[in-house]
Enzyme design. Structure first.
Site, short mmCIF file in Angstrom:
data_model
loop_
_atom_site.label_atom_id
_atom_site.label_comp_id
_atom_site.label_asym_id
_atom_site.label_seq_id
_atom_site.Cartn_x
_atom_site.Cartn_y
_atom_site.Cartn_z
N ASP A 199 24.50 -35.68 26.46
CA ASP A 199 24.39 -36.20 27.83
C ASP A 199 23.45 -37.40 27.88
OD1 ASP A 199 24.91 -36.30 30.54
OD2 ASP A 199 24.39 -34.21 30.90
N ASP A 253 31.07 -35.38 36.94
CA ASP A 253 30.37 -34.19 37.44
C ASP A 253 31.08 -33.60 38.65
OD1 ASP A 253 28.45 -34.32 35.49
OD2 ASP A 253 26.93 -35.28 36.73
#
Length: 784
Positions: free
Chosen positions: A476, A544
């Site tokens: 990430d 997301d």
């Protein structure tokens, strides 16, 4: 295949041709890019300048003269009469910016020209050919190598440039594009894929006219604001008709795409590293290599263009161990627990997930240091013993014993000011001495220009990876880069590109040391969805936002440039955390199945009937996983403003997704239509049997019951946990020709009544249809 027939360079793939020639004055004239030519003479393709043009400058050298501004070129410079956007800006040893690169020699080789520092499209010797054209600026003693590569079976060309300084003094490179091409027509639209966090890759179409159009990123990553992939399409192009040209870049940093329509009827397009804050000192004997640009063409619309990109990525970009390898069904812990978990909670969730058919359990953020929220501990790798008393190794082995593989989340590029790493090494963070740094998500970015930082990250990652059975990494990166400064470089104009080179050094090392670990990259979702990252990780977390209605836009936008095998998509709880929209469980799956399927929810909050539905979903996905991940994807031109249709096909199997955004009163009757079927085959068409949640009917259910019950009472609450209503399941038989023409399907609910033959979609409803030849055995025999 690449051929040289003086003065012509002929580059060919299975279906395409790309031609240019050496002009008498030494520049490279672009001649043709499109459907494969069979001609043997090319004189008719040359631009004829018989009358000149007012206000143009005549370029002159010993070999001849030419009006460069009027010529379609392969690459251009500054200060010799071409006043269009230049792909190159160099401050020369004599302090001028004038460049004059002309042809010197060339070389044709089998295979590709590999890079030692940048990701690249890989290929076997028989799959690709390379042309290296060397240009020289004799006054400045600089050499520019333009490298062209052909990937035959995928109908893709790639280009990059390498600049070499042979001068005794240094030069300053301020702009150097990977590719430039001049097209002779201007009736194009520009498609870009733009957005932001939780709204990535939305399609925007702009009609081009006189002027300059820029698509770029300045965030330090390829960015969720503007993807580096762009498409030029003729104004009449649609999904299955018309000319379109696709361009992308194998790079993960600041990129720059520019399109200019000139006053003389030409279109110039270029792509490469963004010249924004870029300044690279090139000393005597040094070279600068650009990222590789990707170029393809279709004269049968966007679906064919996308197919070229998809096949190219699946064959030549994805790390070799994962080429055509089926991706596992994942359950990720993030939306189930966020930071609030312990080993007992994780093992319970994993055990329930395994019963439903999940194959890989991923522990997301929160396993290290004092990471109980997003304010602390990034940069530290000591396991939180309170949450995980047996460490990552102990947890992973317990997960394995349940029959699941184990994956782990990392954010290696970041550091919290509240961390042991920052206390010990504040100089590891990107910040300007004397200035207060800006925070994003309560964190700073680590300085990947600094080799000590790179070594620290690699050492800490290796200690975790080598002491636990990890088969998957989620990588990430949750903020943009600001306060750009590094004491490890001699010029801050090198910062952004050096950072990306540091990132690639880390990823390349991991790829070499642990080739069989599946890496899924992520950057607050799709903030770094690009070909560079796909060279190291076979899939990317696309957003997301797990709301399927928003995912329809996001995943469709990405599908223009990237294959389904790279698009990670999860089913989550509803209402969705990102939109508060409540969507049916069936639609969440029906959207996520067109990609790499995963789940991201706490199973304890699901009813028994919902768990049963999820098990059915996963079983169905596994049966058609190869089709969903590696099939040929088709989009449909918008027929209705409240509908979207997708199709994926592999060999003779097809699945069609029909998605309704909002219900209309008394809706039109529906027709089911597919693409690319064998017209003579007879096909069975079956809709996926999916349950309909009773709660969707609200108080209306009381009118359908033989006895009067409170729709929100105890009895109905118990029924809802264990029972779903049947939605109309459909089954038809038709020829391929008939299906391509369209067949009538069952009527949708129209405000009158409901029975077992009524399709209930409503707001956010959807259906999947499986289409297979009636006799698959005969089809398999014919194929053999």
């Amino acid at each position: 295949m690449i051929k040289y027939k003086h003065p012509y360079f002929i580059l060919e793939t299975k279906d395409l041709s790309y031609l240019f020639s050496v002009m008498p004055t030494g520049q490279l004239e672009h001649l043709y890019f499109g459907e494969k030519l069979k001609d043997q003479t090319y004189e008719a393709l040359h631009t004829k300048l018989d009358a000149g043009m007012g206000s143009t400058i005549e370029y002159v050298n010993k070999q001849g003269k030419v009006f460069l501004e009027l010529m379609p070129l392969e690459y251009s410079g500054i200060g010799k009469g071409d006043f269009r956007l230049s792909p190159l800006e160099i401050k020369m040893p004599d302090q001028t910016f004038v460049s004059d690169f002309i042809y010197d020699h060339h070389e044709i080789i089998s295979g590709i020209v590999k890079s030692e520092i940048l990701p690249y499209a890989d290929a076997n010797l028989d799959e690709a050919f390379s042309l290296i054209v060397t240009l020289k600026d004799h006054h400045a003693n600089l050499e520019l190598k333009l490298i062209y590569q052909t990937f035959d079976q995928t109908n893709v060309f790639t280009r990059k440039a390498i600049l070499i300084n042979h001068h005794e003094q240094a030069v300053e490179v301020r702009k150097i594009m990977s590719m430039m091409i001049d097209l002779p027509e201007t009736d194009y639209d520009l498609l870009t894929f733009d957005g932001g966090w939780i709204k990535e890759a939305h399609i925007h179409k702009r009609s081009l006219s006189y002027g300059i159009y820029i698509n770029d990123s300045k965030t330090g990553a390829s960015s969720n604001k503007h993807n580096p992939g762009i498409i030029l399409s003729k104004k009449d192009a649609n999904q299955d008709y018309g000319v379109c040209i696709g361009i992308n870049l194998i790079y993960s940093g600041n990129h720059y795409e520019a399109v200019e329509i000139s006053g003389h009827g030409s279109l110039r397009v270029m792509t490469g590293i963004n010249p924004y804050l870029f300044e690279w000192t090139l000393k005597t004997g040094e070279t600068f290599e650009t990222p590789e640009a990707v170029l393809t063409y279709s004269n049968t619309g966007f679906n064919t263009l996308s197919y070229h990109f998809h096949e190219f990525i699946n064959r030549h970009i994805i790390p070799k161990p994962f080429i055509k390898k089926l991706r596992p069904v994942v359950l990720n812990s993030w939306e189930a627990f966020y930071f609030d978990f312990n080993q007992r909670k994780l093992l319970h969730l994993a055990k329930e997930a395994q019963k439903l058919g999940v194959e890989l359990f991923v522990l997301d953020d929160g396993w290290f240091g004092a990471r109980n929220d997003d304010h602390q501990s990034l940069g530290d790798y000591d396991v939180n013993q309170k949450k995980l008393p047996q460490g990552i190794d102990g947890l992973a082995k317990k997960i394995n014993r349940l029959g699941l593989d184990f994956g782990l989340w990392f954010e290696p590029e970041m550091v919290n000011p509240r961390s042991r790493l920052y206390e010990m090494h504040p100089e590891f963070a990107i910040q300007i001495p004397g200035r207060m740094p800006s925070l994003g998500r309560n964190q700073l970015v680590l300085d990947l220009c600094n080799q000590k930082v790179i070594d620290y990250i690699l050492n800490e990652l290796s200690k975790i990876i080598e002491h636990a059975p990890i088969s998957y990494i989620k990588w990430d990166m949750n903020r943009h880069i600001t306060d750009m400064y590094s004491s490890s470089i001699d010029s801050q104009g090198k910062f952004f590109h050096t950072y990306i080179l540091g990132l690639y050094q880390i990823l390349n090392t991991l790829k070499s040391k642990y080739p069989n670990i599946l890496i899924e990259t992520c950057s607050s979702g799709g903030n770094r969805f690009d070909l560079g990252m796909l060279c190291y990780g076979a899939q990317i977390w696309s957003s997301d936002n797990t709301d399927p209605i928003e995912r329809l836009k996001i995943q469709e936008g990405l599908s223009y440039l990237y294959p389904l095998s790279t698009i990670s998509a999860h089913v989550s709880m509803a209402p969705h955390a990102q939109t508060l929209r409540k969507t049916p469980l069936s639609t969440r799956f029906n959207v996520a199945s067109f990609g790499v399927l995963g789940y991201e929810l706490d199973l304890k909050y699901l009813s028994p009937v919902e768990k049963k539905e999820i098990k059915k979903q996963i079983d169905f996905y596994k049966n058609y996983r190869e089709l969903f991940q590696f099939g040929r994807f088709y989009r449909f031109d918008q027929g209705k403003d409240n509908q979207k249709i997708w199709q994926v096909s592999f060999e003779h199997k097809h699945i069609l997704g029909n998605y309704q955004i909002l219900q209309k009163p008394s809706p039109e009757l529906d027709t089911l239509k597919l693409k690319s079927l064998d017209e003579e085959f007879i096909y069975d068409i079956k809709s996926l049997n999916q349950g309909l949640a009773i709660e969707r009917f609200g108080h209306l259910i009381a009118h359908a019951l033989p006895m009067k019950l409170n729709p929100e009472g105890f009895v109905m609450r118990q029924i809802k946990k264990h029972k779903m209503l049947d939605n109309a399941t459909e089954s038809y038989q038709a020829s391929g020709r008939m299906l391509q023409h369209g067949i009538k399907i069952k009527q949708q609910f129209s405000g009158t009544y409901y029975n077992s033959n009524t399709r209930i979609l409503g707001d956010f409803g959807s259906q999947l249809y499986v289409v297979e030849p009636t006799n698959m055995k005969e089809v398999a025999h014919e194929r053999d």
